[in-house]
Write an enzyme that holds these catalytic residues in place. Structure first.
Site, mmCIF file in Angstrom:
data_model
loop_
_atom_site.group_PDB
_atom_site.id
_atom_site.type_symbol
_atom_site.label_atom_id
_atom_site.label_comp_id
_atom_site.label_asym_id
_atom_site.label_seq_id
_atom_site.Cartn_x
_atom_site.Cartn_y
_atom_site.Cartn_z
ATOM 1 N N SER A 180 5.879 11.281 3.447
ATOM 2 C CA SER A 180 4.996 10.125 3.239
ATOM 3 C C SER A 180 3.613 10.331 3.839
ATOM 4 C CB SER A 180 5.630 8.865 3.839
ATOM 5 O OG SER A 180 5.589 8.906 5.258
ATOM 6 N N ALA A 267 6.762 16.701 -0.924
ATOM 7 C CA ALA A 267 5.435 16.550 -0.308
ATOM 8 C C ALA A 267 5.607 16.642 1.203
ATOM 9 C CB ALA A 267 4.818 15.223 -0.716
ATOM 10 N N HIS A 442 -23.248 -9.972 4.258
ATOM 11 C CA HIS A 442 -22.193 -10.905 3.851
ATOM 12 C C HIS A 442 -22.451 -11.355 2.417
ATOM 13 C CE1 HIS A 442 -19.324 -14.237 4.126
ATOM 14 N NE2 HIS A 442 -20.255 -14.987 3.547
#
Length: 463
Positions: A180, A267, A442
């Site tokens: 993972s 993996a 923002h």
């Protein structure tokens, strides 16, 4: 025999970047490549996987169009077309590297390169024709490949590595992903998003085990919510490929379990490409599958250097590039400092994305620091809510005594593009108060960094 100032063996993100920087510095430069310019990262890793993940993201948006007030009759995918787009992106980028080689007057020596004594490289090209080249400096940047474990032997069909995972002709109905880390997590997300039934098996207690524990736990919750079966503290003991699919015997804390799937993706890490390139023949020292080098990537053999995945340090594209640039600048005689491996960003491009730099909270505590820790959830971010991407958070860790930014850990949409703020700030030895007083725009995802810092200093406004 052709003579160069610098020959680079391998043209991945370490090799081709090194060659370009060498040319910029006035060195007569050549690069040796046996396959495609750009190496694994550009052709089989970083770039094509991001193309696959983008298709997955768009498909997910289509499936959830109603969440945005939009109506769509049916969302479907053409798996072959998704794979083709990914390959086309990689091909285009590789051609871009070809252009860069020409632009910078770098000779591309096509073939398999092998080091010879006397600062020479033998290149075996088409029809097994060999030619020798000599250089004052040879930089080895041969990278790595998918690691094969004895109980996870890859056959390229039922048990595959990352190369096969991004070029499957047919989408599997079910898949077991073993490991993972970034590669395993990204493919688990991609195939799950495409509709494959995915199980991820991780030997350690947490997914993405190198990340901060809170990030790992959030990531696991997100994966489970997305429908991925997560098995931690588990290991694949053996595989049976004799039937139609694959049967995997998985050892868990509760005992042994047999999983069935069409395909198993291994993996479990990488294996460096240091064999059969002549290192032993010329006496270059190696240890634990890595080439031993000094702070400026010089080996024990005069004129021979090594960078990237084959030396100790994070096996990341941006690290290889930085090492190569540093290496040739040192050869040029420029005043340079060793690379700070404590300030290397790590990114995982699944959904949600993960980005981090510096120490985890656990590491900082173990190092003896008195900490100020701040966390800001994207659920409190106006931009994240508007985008429908409110999963995750930004976590910052500061030394309470001097305000040093020890670590930054992010999980959420687009965080791989946000982590650079922490990397640059840490490089400049910025304190928490300085980050806090730097006005952030923002509404943006990036203002979550400022908010997390504010939380660390008990000045947070929006939670």
């Amino acid at each position: 025999m052709s003579k160069y100032d610098i020959i680079v063996l391998g043209s991945g993100p370490g090799g081709y970047v090194t060659a370009i920087r060498a040319s910029q510095l006035g060195f007569k430069t050549a690069v040796v490549e046996k396959e495609n310019l750009g190496g694994v990262c550009l052709n089989w890793g970083c770039i094509p996987t991001k193309a696959l993940l983008k298709s997955a993201e768009v498909f997910d948006y289509l499936k959830h169009a109603e969440d945005y007030g939009l109506k769509l009759e049916k969302a479907d995918k053409d798996f072959g077309a998704v794979v083709k787009r990914s390959r086309d992106v990689a091909s285009g980028m590789s051609k871009g590297v070809q252009f860069l080689m020409k632009k910078n007057k770098i000779d591309v020596l096509e073939g398999y390169g092998k080091l010879k004594k006397g600062k020479k490289i033998e290149v075996k090209g088409k029809n097994d024709k060999t030619k020798e080249y000599q250089a004052d400096h040879i930089i080895v940047a041969t990278g790595a490949r998918s690691k094969e474990l004895p109980n996870l032997k890859q056959d390229g069909k039922k048990v595959i590595g990352y190369r096969e995972a991004m070029t499957l002709e047919k989408q599997p109905k079910s898949m077991i992903v073993v490991g993972s880390g970034a590669i395993g997590s990204e493919f688990a997300h991609f195939y799950n998003a495409m509709g494959t039934e995915v199980t991820i098996v991780e030997f350690l207690p947490n997914l993405v085990p190198l990340e901060d524990e809170e990030v790992s736990k959030q990531f696991e919750r997100s994966f489970k919510k997305a429908g991925i079966k997560v098995m931690t503290n588990s290991s694949v003991e053996s595989l049976d490929t004799s039937g139609k699919g694959v049967k995997a015997k998985v050892k868990t804390k509760k005992g042994e379990e047999t999983l069935e799937a069409d395909v198993v993706l291994s993996a479990v890490g990488i294996k460096t490409n240091i064999e059969n390139i002549g290192l032993e023949d010329i006496g270059v020292k190696t240890e634990k599958d890595k080439v031993l080098v000094n702070d400026y990537y010089k080996t024990n053999v005069d004129g021979i250097y090594a960078i990237g995945d084959i030396v100790h340090g994070p096996a990341l594209a941006h690290v290889a590039s930085a090492e190569g640039i540093l290496c040739v600048e040192k050869i040029k005689g420029m005043k340079v400092e060793p690379l700070d491996y404590g300030n290397i960003p790590a990114c995982t491009y699944a959904t949600p994305e993960i980005a981090s730099v510096g120490m985890t909270e656990k590491q900082a505590k173990e190092a003896g620091y008195d900490l100020k820790v701040g966390k800001f959830p994207f659920s409190a971010s106006g931009k994240a809510k508007a985008a429908g991407k409110s999963e995750g958070f930004v976590k910052v860790i500061f030394d309470a005594k001097y305000g040093e930014w020890l670590g930054c850990h992010m999980i959420g949409a687009g965080v791989t593009d946000m982590i650079a703020e922490a990397v640059v700030a840490r490089k400049l030895e910025t304190t928490g108060h300085e980050v806090l007083k730097a006005v952030h725009p923002h509404p943006t995802m990036s203002e979550a960094v400022m908010e997390a810092v504010a939380a660390a200093y008990d000045e947070v406004i929006h939670i």
